[in-house]
Scaffold this active site. Structure first.
Site, PDB file in Angstrom:
ATOM      1  N   GLY A 235       0.791  -1.231   0.000  1.00 20.57           N
ATOM      2  CA  GLY A 235       0.000   0.000   0.000  1.00 20.57           C
ATOM      3  C   GLY A 235       0.817   1.272   0.000  1.00 20.57           C
ATOM      4  N   GLU A 277       5.220  -5.851   2.472  1.00 16.55           N
ATOM      5  CA  GLU A 277       5.119  -6.503   1.156  1.00 16.55           C
ATOM      6  C   GLU A 277       4.646  -5.519   0.084  1.00 16.55           C
ATOM      7  OE1 GLU A 277       2.626  -9.756   2.444  1.00 16.55           O
ATOM      8  OE2 GLU A 277       0.805  -8.586   2.110  1.00 16.55           O
ATOM      9  N   PRO A 278       5.502  -4.537  -0.244  1.00 19.85           N
ATOM     10  CA  PRO A 278       5.120  -3.562  -1.266  1.00 19.85           C
ATOM     11  C   PRO A 278       5.134  -4.175  -2.657  1.00 19.85           C
ATOM     12  CG  PRO A 278       7.423  -3.291  -0.696  1.00 19.85           C
ATOM     13  CD  PRO A 278       6.880  -4.338   0.244  1.00 19.85           C
ATOM     14  N   GLY A 279       4.244  -3.697  -3.505  1.00 22.33           N
ATOM     15  CA  GLY A 279       4.283  -4.066  -4.921  1.00 22.33           C
ATOM     16  C   GLY A 279       4.490  -2.808  -5.748  1.00 22.33           C
ATOM     17  N   ARG A 315      -5.940   0.098 -15.607  1.00 20.38           N
ATOM     18  CA  ARG A 315      -6.197   0.944 -14.427  1.00 20.38           C
ATOM     19  C   ARG A 315      -7.105   2.145 -14.726  1.00 20.38           C
ATOM     20  NH1 ARG A 315      -2.962   3.398 -11.591  1.00 20.38           N
ATOM     21  NH2 ARG A 315      -3.817   2.910  -9.561  1.00 20.38           N
ATOM     22  N   TYR A 319     -10.417   1.971 -12.598  1.00 18.22           N
ATOM     23  CA  TYR A 319     -10.433   2.871 -11.431  1.00 18.22           C
ATOM     24  C   TYR A 319     -10.531   4.347 -11.809  1.00 18.22           C
ATOM     25  CZ  TYR A 319      -7.951  -1.182  -9.393  1.00 18.22           C
ATOM     26  OH  TYR A 319      -7.559  -2.430  -8.992  1.00 18.22           O
ATOM     27  N   CYS A 344     -13.927  -2.005 -27.993  1.00 23.39           N
ATOM     28  CA  CYS A 344     -15.324  -1.557 -28.053  1.00 23.39           C
ATOM     29  C   CYS A 344     -15.880  -1.383 -26.651  1.00 23.39           C
ATOM     30  CB  CYS A 344     -16.169  -2.566 -28.823  1.00 23.39           C
ATOM     31  SG  CYS A 344     -15.626  -2.723 -30.510  1.00 23.39           S
ATOM     32  N   GLU A 345     -15.332  -0.468 -25.936  1.00 21.03           N
ATOM     33  CA  GLU A 345     -15.785  -0.087 -24.597  1.00 21.03           C
ATOM     34  C   GLU A 345     -15.464   1.383 -24.460  1.00 21.03           C
ATOM     35  OE1 GLU A 345     -17.169  -1.254 -21.864  1.00 21.03           O
ATOM     36  OE2 GLU A 345     -17.453  -3.310 -22.541  1.00 21.03           O
TER      37      GLU A 345
HETATM   38  C1  LIG Z   1      -2.192  -8.943   0.393  1.00 24.65           C
HETATM   39  C2  LIG Z   1      -1.521  -7.899  -0.429  1.00 24.65           C
HETATM   40  N1  LIG Z   1      -0.254  -7.573  -0.151  1.00 24.65           N
HETATM   41  C3  LIG Z   1       0.409  -6.641  -0.872  1.00 24.65           C
HETATM   42  C4  LIG Z   1      -0.187  -5.987  -1.931  1.00 24.65           C
HETATM   43  C5  LIG Z   1       0.595  -4.980  -2.692  1.00 24.65           C
HETATM   44  O1  LIG Z   1       0.029  -3.728  -2.623  1.00 24.65           O
HETATM   45  P1  LIG Z   1       0.780  -2.477  -3.241  1.00 24.65           P
HETATM   46  O2  LIG Z   1       1.173  -2.829  -4.616  1.00 24.65           O
HETATM   47  O3  LIG Z   1      -0.264  -1.406  -3.179  1.00 24.65           O
HETATM   48  O4  LIG Z   1       1.958  -2.193  -2.376  1.00 24.65           O
HETATM   49  C6  LIG Z   1      -1.534  -6.271  -2.249  1.00 24.65           C
HETATM   50  C7  LIG Z   1      -2.200  -5.604  -3.349  1.00 24.65           C
HETATM   51  O5  LIG Z   1      -3.348  -5.702  -3.647  1.00 24.65           O
HETATM   52  C8  LIG Z   1      -2.210  -7.263  -1.477  1.00 24.65           C
HETATM   53  O6  LIG Z   1      -3.483  -7.588  -1.742  1.00 24.65           O
END
Ligand SMILES: Cc1ncc(COP(=O)(O)O)c(C=O)c1O
Length: 419
Positions: A235, A277-279, A315, A319, A344-345
């Site tokens: 997040g 756990e960042p993505g 996205r 969103y 076609c959207e």
């Molecule tokens: C369980 C969990 N961990 C980590 C993430 C990664 O989130 P972000 O990419 O916003 O850091 C998500 C994203 O949906 C998630 O569902």
């Protein structure tokens, strides 16, 4: 006016070279930036938490070449599906598996093939896992409830917890869940939350961590269970608009540490090991979606059609998310246009009514912040094919890291033969 240089940056020369060598559209990633983001993240938290364990949320971008770099930078994996577990098995990484409403087969696969710690989303999953073979270490995902605050921003940011969220064990039932897990033979316990997405406010992490640690203290008081590790989820936000500030990760880590100090002192807790756990923070600004203008239309508005569509990067269509767009030409004039794909959207619009340099067919279009939750969210609607991915290596060399999908790929497994 403040302009965030990071948001508007793109690697001009590499984009030009790639567009000369390969058909558009494609995703282009930067190894240098990916490594830099990993290092910044680790460093910020390790300053306050020497045994900090970062995981990468594989759902943000599962390209194996990128995962190899992230692993090389000391990250484990946060996985959420059987395919992601398969990657964790191949890469032989540590980390966690967080599923929700999971099939028994997926738990079996995780237990039998990976070194990941299971993070269960519900008490009911305990029985399923016990039947397969209870691991010694286990984590539970907790729903820490909605945030009570006069700050609308803070309340809005806690979007993935509270009564409407499908995730996690309600915090009021946490003690029961840990007691049951203990009675089933679990020896080492973790706790997890993921309460918000793309958060740019540093204070948020203080409040959420404090709440989760208070729950940890209650669990200990009620059950005697000692939580050894605490995962604050992902997040961590990135700026998508040039006027947005980047999150100050040092302040985030300091705030998380402050929450640890306060709650652990108050309840005489041994501080659990910190995981995150960042993505998005790690991957979003490492990638660009590069396409070309196919045609322009003077309709009720002016539309700029490009060869990428919302199936490549959904996205904005899902969103209404803002993604910065650069047009690579030398135009001296600007026009207000909508940049659209060919699906076609009507939500297949990367930008609506945006002031951009006047452009013509063939101009290169660069969509920013497409390294995380971008390719990963793509789909095949209208039977559009998924496009190739390229990586700018540290050496400057550009490698293909995923081939473009073919029509044969699309219909593999159907009975379409002999045509
Ligand atoms: C369980 C969990 N961990 C980590 C993430 C990664 O989130 P972000 O990419 O916003 O850091 C998500 C994203 O949906 C998630 O569902």
């Amino acid at each position: 006016m403040y302009v965030n240089r990071r948001v508007i940056f793109y690697p001009h020369e590499a984009v030009l070279e790639a567009a000369r060598r390969f058909p558009t559209p494609f995703f282009l990633y930067s190894e240098a930036r990916l490594r830099e983001n990993c290092r910044n993240f680790r460093k910020a938290f390790s300053t306050y938490f020497p045994d900090f364990k970062p995981l990468f949320a594989v759902k943000a971008n599962a390209n194996p070449d990128l995962l190899r770099i992230v692993q090389d930078e000391g990250f484990g994996f946060d996985c959420s599906s059987t395919a992601e577990l398969f990657l964790a098995h191949l890469f032989d990484v540590e980390g966690m598996y967080t599923g929700n409403y999971v099939r028994r087969e997926e738990f079996e696969y995780a237990i039998q093939n990976t070194r990941l710690i299971l993070n269960l989303d519900d008490i009911s999953a305990l029985e399923t896992v016990r039947d397969i073979g209870m691991p010694e270490a286990l984590s539970l995902r907790i729903n820490p409830g909605a945030h009570q605050s006069t700050s609308k921003l803070l309340v809005k940011q806690w979007s993935m917890s509270g009564v409407d969220a499908k995730y996690g064990i309600p915090f009021e039932r946490a003690s029961d869940a840990y007691s049951l897990a203990q009675s089933m033979g679990v020896k080492h316990f973790g706790i997890h939350m993921m309460t918000g997405s793309n958060v740019l406010d540093e204070d948020y992490f203080y409040f959420t961590t404090k709440k989760l640690l208070t729950i940890v203290a209650e669990i200990k008081q009620n059950t005697g269970v000692v939580i050894e590790f605490l995962n604050i989820g992902g997040g961590f936000g990135v700026p998508y608009r040039p006027c947005e500030h980047s999150i100050n990760l040092n302040a985030v880590a300091r705030n998380v540490h402050k929450a640890f100090k306060e709650v652990c002192a108050r309840y005489e807790l041994q501080p659990p090991r910190l995981y995150a756990e960042p993505g998005r923070y790690i991957s979003a600004d490492t990638g660009w979606l590069v396409g070309r203008v196919t045609s322009t239309k003077e309709g009720y508005k002016k539309f700029v059609g490009i060869d990428a569509s919302s199936n490549d990067m959904p996205r904005p269509s899902i969103y209404d998310a803002y993604h910065h767009i650069s047009i690579m030409n030398n135009a001296r004039t600007r026009e207000r246009v909508s940049v659209v794909g060919s699906i076609c959207e009507n939500n297949d619009q990367f930008a609506r009514d945006r002031l951009l340099p006047s452009c013509a067919s063939g101009d290169i279009v660069v969509i920013h912040n497409c390294g995380g939750h971008a390719y990963a969210m793509g789909h095949n609607y209208n039977n559009k094919l998924r496009h190739a991915e390229y990586l700018i290596r540290d050496s400057g060399k550009i490698d293909e890291i995923r081939k473009a999908e073919t029509i044969e790929d699309l219909f593999r497994g159907t009975n379409l033969t002999g045509y």
